[in-house]
Design a protein around this motif. Sequence first.
Motif, PDB file in Angstrom:
ATOM      1  N   ASN A 197      -2.799   5.584   2.000  1.00  0.00           N
ATOM      2  CA  ASN A 197      -3.409   4.328   2.443  1.00  0.00           C
ATOM      3  C   ASN A 197      -2.885   3.876   3.799  1.00  0.00           C
ATOM      4  O   ASN A 197      -3.620   3.349   4.622  1.00  0.00           O
ATOM      5  CB  ASN A 197      -3.113   3.221   1.419  1.00  0.00           C
ATOM      6  CG  ASN A 197      -4.104   3.252   0.269  1.00  0.00           C
ATOM      7  OD1 ASN A 197      -5.032   4.071   0.265  1.00  0.00           O
ATOM      8  ND2 ASN A 197      -3.902   2.367  -0.684  1.00  0.00           N
ATOM      9  N   THR A 217      -8.675  11.135  -2.701  1.00  0.00           N
ATOM     10  CA  THR A 217      -8.238  11.946  -1.564  1.00  0.00           C
ATOM     11  C   THR A 217      -6.724  12.054  -1.566  1.00  0.00           C
ATOM     12  O   THR A 217      -6.048  11.374  -2.339  1.00  0.00           O
ATOM     13  CB  THR A 217      -8.645  11.316  -0.216  1.00  0.00           C
ATOM     14  OG1 THR A 217      -7.838  10.151   0.001  1.00  0.00           O
ATOM     15  CG2 THR A 217     -10.113  10.947  -0.184  1.00  0.00           C
ATOM     16  N   SER A 224     -14.054  -2.375  -0.203  1.00  0.00           N
ATOM     17  CA  SER A 224     -15.426  -1.854  -0.337  1.00  0.00           C
ATOM     18  C   SER A 224     -16.226  -2.813  -1.191  1.00  0.00           C
ATOM     19  O   SER A 224     -15.720  -3.856  -1.603  1.00  0.00           O
ATOM     20  CB  SER A 224     -15.403  -0.469  -0.989  1.00  0.00           C
ATOM     21  OG  SER A 224     -14.861  -0.601  -2.286  1.00  0.00           O
ATOM     22  N   VAL A 238      -4.390   4.787   7.136  1.00  0.00           N
ATOM     23  CA  VAL A 238      -5.618   4.075   7.482  1.00  0.00           C
ATOM     24  C   VAL A 238      -5.288   2.626   7.819  1.00  0.00           C
ATOM     25  O   VAL A 238      -5.861   2.025   8.736  1.00  0.00           O
ATOM     26  CB  VAL A 238      -6.633   4.146   6.326  1.00  0.00           C
ATOM     27  CG1 VAL A 238      -7.878   3.333   6.650  1.00  0.00           C
ATOM     28  CG2 VAL A 238      -6.985   5.593   6.035  1.00  0.00           C
ATOM     29  N   HIS A 298      -2.846   6.333  -2.370  1.00  0.00           N
ATOM     30  CA  HIS A 298      -3.748   7.161  -1.588  1.00  0.00           C
ATOM     31  C   HIS A 298      -5.154   6.638  -1.715  1.00  0.00           C
ATOM     32  O   HIS A 298      -5.483   5.939  -2.679  1.00  0.00           O
ATOM     33  CB  HIS A 298      -3.686   8.617  -2.075  1.00  0.00           C
ATOM     34  CG  HIS A 298      -2.359   9.247  -1.812  1.00  0.00           C
ATOM     35  ND1 HIS A 298      -1.250   9.017  -2.605  1.00  0.00           N
ATOM     36  CD2 HIS A 298      -1.944  10.085  -0.811  1.00  0.00           C
ATOM     37  CE1 HIS A 298      -0.206   9.683  -2.123  1.00  0.00           C
ATOM     38  NE2 HIS A 298      -0.602  10.339  -1.032  1.00  0.00           N
ATOM     39  N   LEU A 299      -5.964   6.947  -0.706  1.00  0.00           N
ATOM     40  CA  LEU A 299      -7.361   6.550  -0.794  1.00  0.00           C
ATOM     41  C   LEU A 299      -7.959   7.229  -2.019  1.00  0.00           C
ATOM     42  O   LEU A 299      -7.659   8.395  -2.295  1.00  0.00           O
ATOM     43  CB  LEU A 299      -8.129   6.998   0.464  1.00  0.00           C
ATOM     44  CG  LEU A 299      -7.778   6.276   1.766  1.00  0.00           C
ATOM     45  CD1 LEU A 299      -8.725   6.724   2.873  1.00  0.00           C
ATOM     46  CD2 LEU A 299      -7.843   4.760   1.591  1.00  0.00           C
ATOM     47  N   ASN A 331       0.799  -1.224   0.000  1.00  0.00           N
ATOM     48  CA  ASN A 331       0.000   0.000   0.000  1.00  0.00           C
ATOM     49  C   ASN A 331       0.834   1.277   0.000  1.00  0.00           C
ATOM     50  O   ASN A 331       0.284   2.366  -0.179  1.00  0.00           O
ATOM     51  CB  ASN A 331      -0.921   0.023   1.228  1.00  0.00           C
ATOM     52  CG  ASN A 331      -2.185  -0.777   1.002  1.00  0.00           C
ATOM     53  OD1 ASN A 331      -3.058  -0.363   0.245  1.00  0.00           O
ATOM     54  ND2 ASN A 331      -2.262  -1.932   1.629  1.00  0.00           N
ATOM     55  N   PRO A 335      -7.160  -1.069   3.172  1.00  0.00           N
ATOM     56  CA  PRO A 335      -7.761   0.248   3.385  1.00  0.00           C
ATOM     57  C   PRO A 335      -8.771   0.641   2.310  1.00  0.00           C
ATOM     58  O   PRO A 335      -9.625   1.487   2.548  1.00  0.00           O
ATOM     59  CB  PRO A 335      -6.564   1.203   3.381  1.00  0.00           C
ATOM     60  CG  PRO A 335      -5.369   0.408   3.008  1.00  0.00           C
ATOM     61  CD  PRO A 335      -5.712  -1.036   3.025  1.00  0.00           C
ATOM     62  N   THR A 336      -8.697   0.028   1.140  1.00  0.00           N
ATOM     63  CA  THR A 336      -9.626   0.416   0.069  1.00  0.00           C
ATOM     64  C   THR A 336     -10.773  -0.574  -0.059  1.00  0.00           C
ATOM     65  O   THR A 336     -11.535  -0.526  -1.013  1.00  0.00           O
ATOM     66  CB  THR A 336      -8.888   0.482  -1.283  1.00  0.00           C
ATOM     67  OG1 THR A 336      -8.308  -0.809  -1.535  1.00  0.00           O
ATOM     68  CG2 THR A 336      -7.785   1.519  -1.254  1.00  0.00           C
TER      69      THR A 336
END
Lengths: 331, 251
Positions: free
Chosen positions: B56, B52, B193, B59, B48-49, B44, B190-191
């Motif tokens: 990463n 944003t 979803s 988070v 970045h998220l 990671n 962190p990503t």
Amino acid sequence: MADTSVIVDRPPGAAADDHAVHVRGLRMSFGGTEVLHGVDFDVRYGEVFCLLGPNGAGKTTTLEILEGFRTPSAGRVRVLNVDPAAQPARLRERAGMVLQECGFPRQARVAELIDMWRGYYPHPRPLGDLLEVVELTKARKTQVRKLSGGQRRRLDFALALAGDPDLIFLDEPTTGFDPEARRRCWAAIENLRRLGKTIVLTTHYLDEAERLADRIAILRAGRIELAGTTQEVAIRAGLATRISFITPPALRHGEVTPPAGIDLVPRGPESVCHTANAAMTLRLLLAWAAENSLGDLAGLAVTPPRLEDTYLQLTGVTPDSCAVQDNGART
Amino acid sequence: MTRSVRLAVRQALLEQRSFWRSAEYALFTFGFPLMILLLIGAANAGSHLPGTAIPNTTVFVPGILAFGVIVAAYANLGTKVAVLRHDGVLKRIRTTPLPSGAYIGGLLASTAATVILLAAATGLIGWLAFGAEPRAGELLALASTLILGTVCFAALGLAISSVISSAESAGPVTYASFLPIAIISGVFDPTFSGLPGWLSRLVAAFPVKALAGVLQNTYAVRPFPAWDLVNLGLWTVAGTAVAVWRFRWHS
């Protein structure tokens, strides 16, 4: 065989604190089923007291009440002059307990574990001393999981002894052991006795009770059937002393008549009689022998009643089948 | 009281010593989270998220911090107490005058020590290797959250130990009871979803995502995690209630 009058030697009016353990009218029910129906006994300081009985008799339940793990349904229980159910912590500073099947922390070594246990007590016994009493000095650095069954049981003893207790409870100390392990376990118990400890043990092995106990109480189906020394127990069970001698030829050939008042039975070359009063019978026998010039009666033997006979008569269970029945069930 | 405290401290030291002697416990407890931290953290690093400027790793690192708390306080303590109970060690402790409170207190203090060491290692590696550090002024919030998380998951660990039926199943049961939840809570990614709505609501009800969320808030700016704190508080109360109600000294 009333279960209340079995202890002859308690001085009349003796206070409870004359005894290490004092039990009167002890009753215990589990969910409406009564398993102890009014148990009475006393254990004197410094003696080895054995609760003997088949599985399911209530031995372990009785012991768990004495140890303060269970609150009895009724009755008076004092252990070292403490009510175990009310003050278990106070009792445990002075009473060591060896339970059935109790494990050790997996990573511990022998001496380290004993030392850890010593820290739980206000006045622990020296470590070297403990190792010696249970013959584990050589194994002091061994990991607990590598010990044999007999060694583990002796480690149990060391932990129970760590706080230098006055009283030690042992619940079926040798169940499931081979003969060698049993002997060493007995030796360890005899070492504890030599230290002046009062010992209360349960067992369903007759030889264990006979070998170790100063006094025995036979527990059956939640009642104490008999209590006393092994011999007292046998006598009180109404078992007879056996007197035997080699049948003199004159008696065999009918030249002399058998003694009056004695139930003498010739059994092959041997004559045997059973009597509740050995001294009286012997006196009569010897007088009869002198009268008839039979001398001192060759092969004269007086055999006191044995615990095994008593136990069989009371429980109807043979010692062997009793031992075989052991399946670890808590009694 | 002082005697109980002294005995509890001594018990905690003994527990720590046997913890570090047992390679399997120590390695798993420390090695598992730290290995994931390094491996997935490396994957990671630099990203970045989406949409944003938040890296990463800011988070991801607090997520692993949460994971470490759960491994040490929940899985480790739960397994340990279950094994002690099934081996009869708890029963044997009861034959001594050691106060129950001193013994349990010692176990909990030892657990807290493990959490502190693991959290320090995670935070330090996260900072040195990936530059992830708590926001300025958030250190106290971070420490408080770690304490709350430890209390919550230690209570849940004691609670689950009571439903474990054998020493052999202790490890598998505790890990199986939280690893799937940890994965779909996104602590390793962190990503993460794309869960269906019902599953995402279900996951939010568990305390894993909640603890990760509060910790992530101390690293990266997010909305204040009020619901996550309520969630942790409720699980702490429930865990403590079950732990006390179901606690047994023998199996």
